[in-house]
Design a protein around this motif. Sequence first.
Motif, PDB file in Angstrom:
ATOM      1  N   TYR A  78       3.329 -15.894 -40.640  1.00 56.08           N
ATOM      2  CA  TYR A  78       4.366 -16.826 -41.079  1.00 56.08           C
ATOM      3  C   TYR A  78       5.577 -16.115 -41.679  1.00 56.08           C
ATOM      4  N   THR A  79       5.380 -14.926 -42.240  1.00 53.79           N
ATOM      5  CA  THR A  79       6.512 -14.116 -42.684  1.00 53.79           C
ATOM      6  C   THR A  79       7.338 -13.687 -41.471  1.00 53.79           C
ATOM      7  N   ALA A  80       6.657 -13.300 -40.404  1.00 55.77           N
ATOM      8  CA  ALA A  80       7.355 -12.916 -39.173  1.00 55.77           C
ATOM      9  C   ALA A  80       8.089 -14.110 -38.571  1.00 55.77           C
ATOM     10  N   PHE A  81       7.471 -15.293 -38.593  1.00 51.72           N
ATOM     11  CA  PHE A  81       8.152 -16.491 -38.088  1.00 51.72           C
ATOM     12  C   PHE A  81       9.460 -16.718 -38.856  1.00 51.72           C
ATOM     13  N   ARG A  82       9.404 -16.623 -40.174  1.00 55.11           N
ATOM     14  CA  ARG A  82      10.616 -16.842 -40.974  1.00 55.11           C
ATOM     15  C   ARG A  82      11.682 -15.801 -40.646  1.00 55.11           C
ATOM     16  N   ARG A  83      11.264 -14.549 -40.547  1.00 54.23           N
ATOM     17  CA  ARG A  83      12.210 -13.472 -40.248  1.00 54.23           C
ATOM     18  C   ARG A  83      12.849 -13.682 -38.867  1.00 54.23           C
ATOM     19  N   LEU A  84      12.026 -13.978 -37.870  1.00 51.73           N
ATOM     20  CA  LEU A  84      12.546 -14.180 -36.514  1.00 51.73           C
ATOM     21  C   LEU A  84      13.453 -15.404 -36.438  1.00 51.73           C
ATOM     22  N   GLU A  85      13.126 -16.436 -37.208  1.00 51.12           N
ATOM     23  CA  GLU A  85      13.962 -17.633 -37.204  1.00 51.12           C
ATOM     24  C   GLU A  85      15.311 -17.333 -37.882  1.00 51.12           C
ATOM     25  N   GLN A  86      15.287 -16.583 -38.968  1.00 54.00           N
ATOM     26  CA  GLN A  86      16.533 -16.219 -39.649  1.00 54.00           C
ATOM     27  C   GLN A  86      17.420 -15.343 -38.767  1.00 54.00           C
ATOM     28  N   LEU A  87      16.803 -14.540 -37.917  1.00 53.95           N
ATOM     29  CA  LEU A  87      17.554 -13.684 -37.003  1.00 53.95           C
ATOM     30  C   LEU A  87      18.069 -14.450 -35.778  1.00 53.95           C
ATOM     31  N   GLY A  88      17.637 -15.701 -35.635  1.00 53.42           N
ATOM     32  CA  GLY A  88      18.045 -16.493 -34.481  1.00 53.42           C
ATOM     33  C   GLY A  88      17.255 -16.191 -33.226  1.00 53.42           C
ATOM     34  N   CYS A  89      16.096 -15.541 -33.378  1.00 53.91           N
ATOM     35  CA  CYS A  89      15.272 -15.161 -32.232  1.00 53.91           C
ATOM     36  C   CYS A  89      14.282 -16.246 -31.834  1.00 53.91           C
ATOM     37  N   ILE A  90      13.954 -17.117 -32.767  1.00 53.61           N
ATOM     38  CA  ILE A  90      13.091 -18.254 -32.470  1.00 53.61           C
ATOM     39  C   ILE A  90      13.644 -19.483 -33.186  1.00 53.61           C
ATOM     40  N   THR A  91      13.245 -20.631 -32.711  1.00 50.38           N
ATOM     41  CA  THR A  91      13.533 -21.882 -33.392  1.00 50.38           C
ATOM     42  C   THR A  91      12.200 -22.579 -33.605  1.00 50.38           C
TER      43      THR A  91
END
Length: 108
Positions: free
Chosen positions: A50-63
Motif C-alpha cells: 500500500y505504500t507503493a500504491f500511494r507512491r505510484l499514484e502520487q507519481l501519476g503511474c497508477i490511478t
Amino acid sequence: MSIASDMIRGHTDTIILAQLLRGDSYGYQINRAIQEKTGGQFELKEATLYTAFRRLEQLGCITSYWGDETTGARRRYYSVTPAGVELYHRMAEEWEQAKALIQTLITP
C-alpha cells in the motif's frame, strides 16, 4: 526468505506495475498473483504494497477507484496509466542491464 526479499525490495514498483499491465486489480488480488507466480516463495507485506500504491499514484503511474461490489467489503482497484507503462518499461530495462552486470561480476 530474507535474501530474496533484500534483492527484490528495490523492484516493488516494477512488480506491481507488471501485475497491473495484465489488468486492473486490487491489493489482495495482486499479492495472491505474486504468491502464485513465485510458487509461494515471495509475497509483499501489506504495508509495503500500500505504500507503493500511494507512491505510484502520487507519481501519476497508477490511478485508483472504488469497485461496485454488491456483497462484502468495497475494494479499491488500481489501474496503470500511460506514465506507469513508460516507467515499467524503463525499470524493466534497467533490471535487465543490472542482471547482466551482476552476472558478469559473479561469474568466476
